[in-house]
Design a protein around this motif. Structure first.
Motif, PDB file in Angstrom:
ATOM      1  N   SER A  95      18.726  31.653  66.153  1.00 57.16           N
ATOM      2  CA  SER A  95      19.187  32.111  64.731  1.00 57.16           C
ATOM      3  C   SER A  95      18.075  31.213  63.726  1.00 57.16           C
ATOM      4  N   ALA A  98      18.043  27.646  63.695  1.00 59.63           N
ATOM      5  CA  ALA A  98      18.375  27.222  64.848  1.00 59.63           C
ATOM      6  C   ALA A  98      16.918  26.613  65.442  1.00 59.63           C
ATOM      7  N   SER A  99      16.819  25.603  66.480  1.00 62.63           N
ATOM      8  CA  SER A  99      15.397  25.052  67.109  1.00 62.63           C
ATOM      9  C   SER A  99      15.190  26.406  67.942  1.00 62.63           C
TER      10      SER A  99
END
Length: 157
Positions: A95, A98-99
């Motif tokens: 996403s 996110a990482s």
């Protein structure tokens, strides 16, 4: 509906046979497998992907091996290129906030998800298919990628 192992068996059977194309219709599912019989020496856009599936088929897509040779003096590195198995949008993370799945220098194994290629509103996880270390991420996040386009390079261990 066919299971992933059944689809893999069909792919293996097609590869081992002299048949160039297989079309299968079962209930509401259609599967079309075609051999990519052209030899590519430079990066070009193939006119037909090797495997065309309906959106509900395998959640993880295997990639093809391409040996990479660097210019200049040869070293003993065994490099594996993770390529896009389809046309779509490359995403490094699950996403926007996110990482990323992996960064350069990260260790991966054959089943490690390294990125996503979105095609037809479906997020297709792409696995490394090689055990080693990520040495280069070629594709840019959000970039449109073509079938067979290099996404990242893994140095095998």
């Amino acid at each position: 509906m066919l299971k992933v192992d059944e689809i893999k068996s069909l792919i293996d059977a097609l590869h081992a046979s002299s048949v160039d194309e297989l079309n299968l219709e079962q209930n509401e599912m259609k599967l079309s497998l075609k051999k990519n019989t052209t030899v590519v020496q430079e990066a070009v856009k193939p006119s037909v992907p090797a495997v065309e599936t309906q959106p509900s088929l395998p959640p993880q897509v295997k990639t093809e091996a391409i040996q990479v040779q660097e210019e200049g003096p040869q070293d003993d590195r065994n490099l594996f290129t993770v390529t896009s198995p389809m046309v779509g949008t490359f995403y490094a993370a699950p996403s926007p906030d996110a990482s990323p799945y992996v960064k350069e220098g990260d260790s991966v194994d054959e089943e490690s998800v390294v990125c996503i290629v979105e095609a037809m509103k479906l997020m297709n996880p792409i696995v490394a298919d090689a055990k080693g270390k990520i040495v280069e991420i070629v594709a840019e996040n959000g970039e449109l990628v073509e079938y067979g386009q290099p996404l990242m390079v893994v140095e095998r261990t």
